[in-house]
Enzyme design. Sequence first.
Site, PDB file in Angstrom:
ATOM      1  N   LYS A 233       0.837  -1.208   0.000  1.00 41.81           N
ATOM      2  CA  LYS A 233       0.000   0.000   0.000  1.00 41.81           C
ATOM      3  C   LYS A 233       0.871   1.258   0.000  1.00 41.81           C
ATOM      4  CE  LYS A 233      -1.480   1.447   4.338  1.00 41.81           C
ATOM      5  NZ  LYS A 233      -1.110   2.819   4.634  1.00 41.81           N
TER       6      LYS A 233
ATOM      7  N   ARG B  33      -4.153  10.743   5.356  1.00 40.60           N
ATOM      8  CA  ARG B  33      -3.094  11.751   5.318  1.00 40.60           C
ATOM      9  C   ARG B  33      -2.223  11.623   4.080  1.00 40.60           C
ATOM     10  NH1 ARG B  33      -1.313  14.263   9.561  1.00 40.60           N
ATOM     11  NH2 ARG B  33       0.750  14.044   8.669  1.00 40.60           N
TER      12      ARG B  33
ATOM     13  N   PRO C 176       3.132  16.032  11.706  1.00 37.63           N
ATOM     14  CA  PRO C 176       3.238  17.264  10.916  1.00 37.63           C
ATOM     15  C   PRO C 176       3.775  17.006   9.500  1.00 37.63           C
ATOM     16  CG  PRO C 176       5.016  17.138  12.543  1.00 37.63           C
ATOM     17  CD  PRO C 176       4.132  15.946  12.775  1.00 37.63           C
TER      18      PRO C 176
ATOM     19  N   CYS D 134      -3.968  12.862  13.785  1.00 38.49           N
ATOM     20  CA  CYS D 134      -4.475  11.526  13.492  1.00 38.49           C
ATOM     21  C   CYS D 134      -4.291  10.677  14.734  1.00 38.49           C
ATOM     22  CB  CYS D 134      -3.815  10.985  12.232  1.00 38.49           C
ATOM     23  SG  CYS D 134      -2.657   9.677  12.402  1.00 38.49           S
TER      24      CYS D 134
ATOM     25  N   ASP E 187       5.873  19.476   8.076  1.00 41.33           N
ATOM     26  CA  ASP E 187       6.854  20.555   7.943  1.00 41.33           C
ATOM     27  C   ASP E 187       8.059  20.163   7.078  1.00 41.33           C
ATOM     28  OD1 ASP E 187       7.249  18.850  10.300  1.00 41.33           O
ATOM     29  OD2 ASP E 187       9.081  20.001  10.595  1.00 41.33           O
TER      30      ASP E 187
ATOM     31  N   ARG F  73      -8.561  -0.341   5.925  1.00 42.84           N
ATOM     32  CA  ARG F  73      -7.764   0.686   5.236  1.00 42.84           C
ATOM     33  C   ARG F  73      -6.472   0.085   4.694  1.00 42.84           C
ATOM     34  NH1 ARG F  73      -6.481   5.952   8.367  1.00 42.84           N
ATOM     35  NH2 ARG F  73      -5.239   6.063   6.474  1.00 42.84           N
TER      36      ARG F  73
ATOM     37  N   ASP G  73       5.082   0.118  12.137  1.00 42.58           N
ATOM     38  CA  ASP G  73       3.851  -0.470  11.613  1.00 42.58           C
ATOM     39  C   ASP G  73       3.680  -1.941  11.982  1.00 42.58           C
ATOM     40  OD1 ASP G  73       2.883   1.858  10.426  1.00 42.58           O
ATOM     41  OD2 ASP G  73       4.141   1.578   8.676  1.00 42.58           O
TER      42      ASP G  73
END
Length: 421
Positions: free
Chosen positions: A23, A96, A126, A120, A128, A400, A308
């Site tokens: 993914k 995101r 962020p 989230c 940035d 997801r 993950d």
Amino acid sequence: MLYYYEIEGRHPLEGKLAVLAAKNVVLPMMAASLLSDTGVTALNNVPDIADIRTMIKVIERLGAIVEFDSENGRLSIDAKSITSQEAPYDLVRKMRASFLVMGPLLARFGLACVSQPGGCAIGARPVDQHLKGLAKLGAKIGEEHGYTVARTKRLHGGEIYFDRPSHTGTENVMMAAVLADGTTTIFNAAQDPEVADFAKFLNKMGANISGAGTSNIVINGVNSLDSVEHTPIGDRLEAGTYLLAALSTGGKIEVDGISPDNLTSTIFKLEEMGAKVHRGDNFIGITASGRVRPVEIITDPFPGFPTDLQPQIMAVLSQADGTSVIWERIFENRFIHVMELQRLGANITILGDRATIVGVEKLEGAEIMASDIRGGAGLVLAALAAKGNSIIQRVYHIDRGYQRLEEKLSGLGAKIVRKSR
Ligand code: EPU
């Protein structure tokens, strides 16, 4: 439709299965299809999961024509006529990774307007570093009504140092730099295998990128890119989840379609936990042997242990013969699954970024709730090992990132059924 899983625990997994494309590389490849104004991009082995469906909606909203043959995993994208440069809040808030369209839109049209992703469940996350990189390439970046707007007459090469190696940040900057004038160097880039495969894909399109897969990536800008066909690498996180599920249930499985080099840190930990691991060029097999041994885990950017897979390995360690410690160094709030594991009888205490897991002999089935993709997968692994029945609510989080997880696990002998209320 709201789905839940009903799981009867303590059935050892056995058999063979194959993973689909990762993914986390299909998503940037879909965004990169926007870079080309000729032909049709074709991706193979694509999983039919909610995040891919969301990205399809994002690029369709921009004007791309998308066909997804979900039975055969074939995704085709025609991005010749893009009519909008705006990725709206109603889609970006769902995922995101939609922020990945920033780089290609800016490179091709000199304008990108993407809703700010916001927080989230697993942390603040962020963007940035993405924006710092794009600014170095000559983009003028502003915030307008909850949107990040980037504009440029023409991007130019530049030298970028990431304060932390950001996976999607690296990919976003790569997509902007491929069509910029001159040479870009990204220092402290993400070294994930998906980034390396992504560079391979962009190079097929006509880009000139070297060093991807290491911490320094060099991109020489080119004038235009073609659309190409590509079969992305297999999903190491899907593979790691099944390997840990086998260990959780005391089983024996083989996962095909995955290079062991992409899961080195995980394989080391599986072996430290007492599992027997065998591997070939494109498969990993695991055989559990007795109760797992406790280990220490520190999540870190690749090649470190993947955040993950942290909830999944925690689920297994909650039944270890001793005390394990996990330091979560990537996301500040990625212990949300712990409260639910405790409901199954796990003995876990959290202090800041450290979880101490005192193994128990047996988890017990209960009703619990998923709150993010990987945390949800961790709960499934715990429920597969628990005595009695469990219900896992909010399966949409798991959907997801995993294509019909229950079908793959049932194929290995698990007792897991999807039901709806
Ligand atoms: N970070 C910043 N500023 C930035 C970008 C990142 O401070 O501009 C921080 C993050 O807050 C985090 C760390 O850097 O603490 C690493 O974040 P990264 O940017 O690498 O994460 P990401 O690119 O948003 C990807 C995966 C995630 C995976 C992380 C970490 C995709 C689409 N998503 O996210 O996957 O957890 O890298 O490896 O590639 C998942 O698949 O379940 C998932 C959440």
